[in-house]
Design an enzyme around this catalytic site. Structure first.
Site, short mmCIF file in Angstrom:
data_model
loop_
_atom_site.label_atom_id
_atom_site.label_comp_id
_atom_site.label_asym_id
_atom_site.label_seq_id
_atom_site.Cartn_x
_atom_site.Cartn_y
_atom_site.Cartn_z
N ARG A 588 0.83 -1.20 0.00
CA ARG A 588 0.00 0.00 0.00
C ARG A 588 0.86 1.25 0.00
O ARG A 588 1.90 1.31 0.67
CB ARG A 588 -0.90 0.00 1.23
CG ARG A 588 -2.02 1.05 1.15
CD ARG A 588 -2.66 1.34 2.49
NE ARG A 588 -3.24 0.17 3.14
CZ ARG A 588 -4.44 -0.32 2.88
NH1 ARG A 588 -5.19 0.23 1.96
NH2 ARG A 588 -4.88 -1.37 3.54
N GLY A 664 11.78 3.93 -1.16
CA GLY A 664 12.82 4.93 -1.43
C GLY A 664 13.85 4.50 -2.46
O GLY A 664 14.48 5.34 -3.10
N GLU A 665 14.05 3.21 -2.60
CA GLU A 665 15.19 2.77 -3.41
C GLU A 665 14.82 2.01 -4.68
O GLU A 665 15.57 2.00 -5.66
CB GLU A 665 16.14 1.95 -2.52
CG GLU A 665 16.81 2.88 -1.52
CD GLU A 665 17.53 2.18 -0.38
OE1 GLU A 665 18.72 1.94 -0.50
OE2 GLU A 665 16.87 1.88 0.64
MO1 MOS Z 1 19.82 3.78 1.60
S1 MOS Z 1 21.48 3.66 0.40
O1 MOS Z 1 19.97 2.27 2.50
O2 MOS Z 1 20.03 5.11 2.60
#
Ligand code: MOS
Length: 699
Positions: A588, A664-665
């Protein structure tokens, strides 16, 4: 399958709304205090002195001219700096010895009443060295390659299942290629900054960091202090991409400088140039990838062997081959990592460390296999979908790679694609499209604590020492807290970014919202059980992040599909990427507005990796010569075309009560491979060495 109590789902109301950033107005009006701007009386300024050799020792250091400059308050070197209590981490063992481990290392600092004076004085420090021969070039045949005990954060270095050699020897179709990715540097907009005050036998830091409590945990023993004597404050951070995930030498240097002028605040901001050797970076990689398959593309062997670097002073072993262990089904699989310990700056975390370079190699190799088999690259991936995690044999908590590939294919117009490369020309440009898979683990880190207190203002003060590195944490945690407490978002007064708040784990590994969010939910459930939904002013409860038994039962990962259209000019080799689409399966979404910004930011960073970013090492001097944005190009608006990110409508019943996984990644993972595969489709030229630049296409 049943859901554990720790994951009992929330009543969703605020979660999922595209709330504007709560900190947005303060940021755009310049009133959000970043570390350097913290208003402090009578500050001093620190400018470092850096080593100009790659290995050896200092034999003499003359600070007389620097000290004589008007406005200089102190100059510290290894000869007079305060002593540190632990040399366990040599990156943080700052100004404690005459030894030089890499060019650019701190060997001193000037503290002055103006930053310009400190900088000028730093240039007046005279240093003599006894240099030793150094090695600063990563080579697959270099002397002294070794096998680390584990790779980050704690994966086995090597895996070997079945008999890959026999499988490769008998495979109808094979791919055996070497892929290389360059040294890349994290370049958040806000440079690494530490403002330090040494007073009353304690240390206060205004630090640009992804983890206030982790900075405290690492620095307190170094300075010989009890943890509660170190306070770290970071309400706003201008990006990090992992480079602020652990403290680096500048944090220590600021602490030493503060100690040297005890009582007065000192401000240290790395220059952009200094960041290229003092803030961590992504290791270059040399990756041999071998695939064996039958003519229909069913894999019988996967081999991924990585050579990468660390610094001689501190080991950092990037987990580059780890994603290969779970991506595709094959009875025979081998992965491994070898490290070269070089006289270079210390590598560190950079957005999706491991997955980013590793999936570049693996997803280009899969494209090569598709071409060899005459198969559509999406169909090849579908044929090799593993029913369970190949490594652990555990069921997937959720694996919807195929859903991402299919949805992306539909939206991108993949069915119009002619698989033959170098067939389409438009106004002098060769046109191609490419696809690659994406993946990132679902992490949550144990140990966070949240407290909730109902105030006389009829709002809930929700406190947790988390950091918002620019991703939207202020907003997302407020939404989670509102649903957990069953109140409107306006009734939440979130407090983050300070070690005076309860302990929080680092904003790293895309784990922040999962870890802190489930902690806040646990605290809210405890609060409501204790005080009900009409609490009196002053009611307070705190709780720790609960254990999640599903973590042991399932393999938990996010997946995605990246699509790119590439145009290559037939005469000049100029490369443009007019169109990119990412489709992600991440559970989500807490806030679609900030989530979208994470995805397209990651994809832009992948575009940048594909075409631009490369830190060039001159091995004669151990010197990174590309130290600014003129030489180290990062994709800007003019480089980005029609770039879009979407996500499948999902909720993950096993990850946490919000049903989310980290975001985020994953946006960077696979993006560079999709572009490389599209460049091949456009030109018929297979490039295996990033970045893809016009000169490589023309030769
Ligand atoms: Mo991320 S490179 O684990 O802050």
């Amino acid at each position: 399958m049943s859901t554990s109590l720790a994951n009992a789902p929330l009543d969703i109301r605020a979660i999922g709304l595209p709330l504007e950033r709560l900190d947005g107005r303060a940021k755009v009006t310049g009133t959000a205090p970043y570390a350097y701007e913290q208003p402090l009386a009578d500050p001093l300024y620190v400018h470092p002195v850096q080593a100009t050799i790659a290995r050896g020792r200092i034999t003499a250091i003359d600070v007389a001219a620097a000290k004589a400059l008007q406005g200089v308050v102190a100059v510290i070197t290894h000869e007079n700096a305060p002593r540190l209590a632990s040399d366990e981490d040599k990156e943080l063992w700052v100004l404690q010895s005459a030894e030089i481990g890499f060019r650019g290392q701190f060997i001193g600092a000037v503290i002055a009443d103006h930053p310009e004076v400190a900088r000028q004085a730093a240039g007046l420090v005279r240093v003599e060295y006894a240099a030793q021969p150094h090695e600063a070039e990563l080579r697959a045949d270099g002397d002294g390659l070794y096998t680390p005990k584990q790779v980050n954060p704690d994966y086995p270095t090597e895996t070997d299942e079945g008999d890959v050699d026999a499988a490769l020897a008998s495979a109808a179709v094979t791919v055996d290629q070497t892929y290389t990715t360059p040294w890349e540097n994290n370049n958040p907009m806000e440079p690494h900054t530490t403002v330090a005050i040494w007073a009353d036998g304690g240390l206060t830091l205004y630090d640009s960091t992804q983890g206030t409590h982790s900075v405290r945990a690492m620095l307190a023993p170094l300075f010989g202090l009890q943890p509660d004597r170190v306070r770290v404050i970071a309400p706003h951070v201008g990006g990090g991409f992992g480079s602020k995930g652990t403290p680096h030498a500048h944090d220590v240097l600021a602490g030493l400088a503060a100690q040297a002028v005890a009582g007065r605040p000192v401000k240290l901001a790395l220059t952009r140039q200094q960041m290229f050797c003092l803030a961590g970076y992504r290791t270059p990689t040399i990756q041999r990838f071998r695939l064996g398959a039958d003519r229909e593309g069913h894999l019988s062997a996967i081999v991924h062997e990585v050579v990468e670097q660390t610094s001689r002073i501190k080991e950092f072993a990037e987990q580059t081959a780890v994603p290969t262990r779970l991506m595709y089904a094959s009875p025979n699989r081998r992965t491994g990592h070898r490290l070269a310990a070089l006289d270079v700056p210390v590598p560190s975390w950079m957005r999706a460390p491991g997955e980013t370079p590793g999936m570049f190699a693996g997803e280009v190799a899969m494209d090569e296999l598709a071409v060899t088999c005459g198969l559509d690259p999406i169909e090849l991936r579908v044929r090799n979908e593993p029913a369970v995690d190949p490594e652990s044999g555990k069921p997937w908590a959720a694996r919807n790679l195929i859903g991402c590939l299919r949805e992306g294919a539909r939206r991108f117009g993949w069915d119009q694609r002619d698989p033959t490369p170098a067939m389409r020309r438009r106004d002098g440009w060769l046109v191609g499209t490419g696809v690659a898979s994406s993946t990132y683990p679902r992490y949550a880190m144990p140990g966070s604590v949240a407290s909730i207190r109902y105030g006389a203002d009829r709002r809930y003060a929700v406190r947790i020492g988390a950091a918002d590195l620019g991703t939207g944490t202020w907003t997302a945690l407020t939404q989670i807290a509102a649903d957990a407490l069953g109140c409107p978002v306006e009734a939440i007064a979130l407090e983050i970014g300070d070690t005076d708040q309860p302990k929080a784990t680092v904003a790293g590994g895309s784990s922040g919202i999962s870890s802190w969010g489930s902690t806040i939910v646990a605290a809210a459930r405890a609060f409501r059980a204790e005080h009900g939904d009409d609490p009196g002013a002053g009611a307070e409860t705190s709780a720790e992040m609960p254990e999640n038994p599903d973590e042991k039962r399932f393999a938990m990962h996010s997946f995605g599909a990246q699509f790119a259209e590439v145009h290559v000019h037939a005469d000049t080799g100029e490369i443009r990427v007019p169109r990119m689409l990412g489709v992600f399966s991440v559970g989500r979404i807490i806030n679609p507005r900030t989530a979208r910004s994470q995805f397209i930011g990651g994809m832009t960073m992948g575009l940048s990796m594909a075409l631009h970013e490369e830190s060039v090492m001159d091995p004669r001097f151990g010197h990174i010569v590309t130290q600014d944005f003129a030489n180290y190009h990062i994709a800007a608006n003019a480089d980005v075309g029609d770039l879009d990110a979407i996500w499948l409508d999902e909720q993950d019943p096993h990850s946490n009560p919000m049903g989310s996984r980290g975001i985020g990644e994953i946006g960077i993972v696979g993006a560079a491979a999709a572009i490389a595969n599209a460049a091949y489709h456009a030109t018929g030229i297979r490039l295996r060495d990033l970045p893809i630049t016009p000169d490589k296409l023309l030769s």
